[in-house]
Design a protein around this motif. Sequence first.
Motif, PDB file in Angstrom:
ATOM      1  N   SER A  15       0.749  -0.948  -0.111  1.00  0.00           N
ATOM      2  CA  SER A  15       0.107  -0.070   0.025  1.00  0.00           C
ATOM      3  C   SER A  15       0.879   1.372  -0.029  1.00  0.00           C
ATOM      4  N   LEU A  16       1.922   1.267  -0.471  1.00  0.00           N
ATOM      5  CA  LEU A  16       3.139   2.117  -0.183  1.00  0.00           C
ATOM      6  C   LEU A  16       2.558   3.382  -1.034  1.00  0.00           C
ATOM      7  N   SER A  17       2.580   4.709  -0.621  1.00  0.00           N
ATOM      8  CA  SER A  17       2.094   5.705  -1.381  1.00  0.00           C
ATOM      9  C   SER A  17       3.445   6.833  -1.301  1.00  0.00           C
ATOM     10  N   THR A  18       4.277   6.765  -0.471  1.00  0.00           N
ATOM     11  CA  THR A  18       5.561   7.648  -0.684  1.00  0.00           C
ATOM     12  C   THR A  18       6.768   6.808  -0.361  1.00  0.00           C
ATOM     13  N   LEU A  19       7.592   7.050  -1.213  1.00  0.00           N
ATOM     14  CA  LEU A  19       8.960   6.315  -1.342  1.00  0.00           C
ATOM     15  C   LEU A  19      10.264   7.145  -1.448  1.00  0.00           C
ATOM     16  N   VAL A  20      11.103   7.412  -0.342  1.00  0.00           N
ATOM     17  CA  VAL A  20      11.973   8.398  -0.198  1.00  0.00           C
ATOM     18  C   VAL A  20      13.253   7.712  -0.472  1.00  0.00           C
TER      19      VAL A  20
END
Length: 448
Positions: free
Chosen positions: A216-221
Motif C-alpha cells: 500500500s506504499l504511497s510515498t517512497l523516499v
Amino acid sequence: MRRSFIWQNPPFSGTMELSSDEEEVRTFIEVISEKYNPENFPYGQGVVVQASPPGSPVKDRLFLPSALVLNDCGITKAGDRAAIAAFCAHVLELDLSHNQLKDWGEISTIVSHIPHLDFLNLSMNPLSGVELEPSMAYVFSKVRQLVLINTQVSWDTVHTLTQNTPELKELFLCLNGYNTVSESQTSCPSLRLLQITDNQLQDWAEVRKFGLLYPSLSTLVLANNTVDSVEDTKETLERLFPNLRSINLNNSGLSKWEDIERLNFFPKLEEVKAKGIPLLQSYSTQERRSLLLAQLPSVNVLNGGAVSNGEREDAERFFIRYYQDCPEQELPPRYHVLVSKYGQLAPLAEVDLSPRCTVVDVRFGERVEAVSLRLEQTVGDLKKHLKALLQLPSNGIRLFYINREMCSVLGPEELKCSFRALHSYSIRDGDEILVVPKVKSRCSSSDL
C-alpha cells in the motif's frame, strides 16, 4: 494524534561522556522524573499531573505531556515498570533518540507500559547485531510512526516489527548501511511512507522488493542512494506499486532518459523529486525542469514545486523544439506524442538580449566628449564612470539629460536618483549629458 516527523540532529543536552569501562546506568524512569518534575517542567496545556504510585522510586508528582522528548539523555535501561505504567498511561509520542539503548528487551519493557503509544523514535541507539525476539514484538502493536535512523538495525528485526504493527503508517530507515533488502514471507499492508535515504542501495532489483513488502506504499523516499536504473516493465510496476504517489530519487545514479520514462508506469504517481542525478548534469536549470516535466505528464509536483497548466504546456512545447532537429532514430517516444498534440512548431525567433548601448555628447564647461553609455547602468554608475573618464573633480557633480529633439520644449532633466537605470530616461544616440559641479550653499541655518 499524528506527528509530522522531521529528521534533524538532536541538540547536545550536556550529558557527561564516560569511559567505556565506566558506563553509567541511566533508567527511563529516572530521566523522566528529573526532566518533568515540577521544578524543571512547568504546568501547561496538554500536561498531565501524575502522582507517584505507592512504592515508586519517584517521590514527587510529575508534569507529563503526551509527547515525551528524552533524546540524548544517556538512557540504558527501562527502570521501575510500575512507575512507567503509572506515569505514562496517557503518553502518545516518545522520542528516545541518541541514547544508549542496546537491548530490545529494555525497549520492549518501556513500550509495553505505554499502551497508547503512536510515535516512537529510536534513532541513533546502538542496535547493530541485536535482534528483537518475536515473542516481545507484540508490545509495538499500536505504533503508527517508527523512526530507526542510524541504528544499524537488521532487516530481520525490521520485519519482526512490521509484522507486529498492524497500524504502522510511516517507517524511517535512513543511514543504516543497507545495500540489499531482505525479503519477508509476511507483508505490511498498512505502511504508507518509507524513508530509506542515505543507504547504499544501487540495484533496482532491491528497490522492487519494497512493492512486495509494503503493497500500500504511497510515498517512497530513496534520496542519497546510488540507485542507477528503473528496470521493470509497465505491468510489473503496476502490480508492485499500485498506490505509489510520490518518489524521491534525489542524488541517485539515474543516467538514462529511459529511466525517467519508466516512472510513468507507476499508475498513481503524482510527485517526483530527481535533483542531483547524473542524467541532468549537462543541462541548464530551465532545461532540466522543462525536459523532466514534458516526460512526466501525470506529475503535478516536480522537485518540490507545483506544476501549473501553463508551465506544463510551455515545457511540452520546449521539448518539441529541443528535439525537432534530431535524427528520427534519436527522437524519444514522447516527442511523437507531443507533436500529435501541438503539431510541428516553428523555431522561436532569436532575440538579442545583450545590453543596449548608445553614444551621447557629454558636456563639461567648454569640453565636449562623445561617450558610449550602457543603458542598463544606473545614474550612480554613470557618475562614477564620468569622474574617472573625464577626470572630473571629486567634490561632487550633477548630471542633466538633454533630449536633442525635445530640448526646446522640455529643457534639461536632472538625473537625481542614483539607483535609476539609464534606459528609463529613453536616452538615444546624439542626446547630451550636461555635467555641472555641485556647489555648496553659502547660507547656513543661522542666517535664516
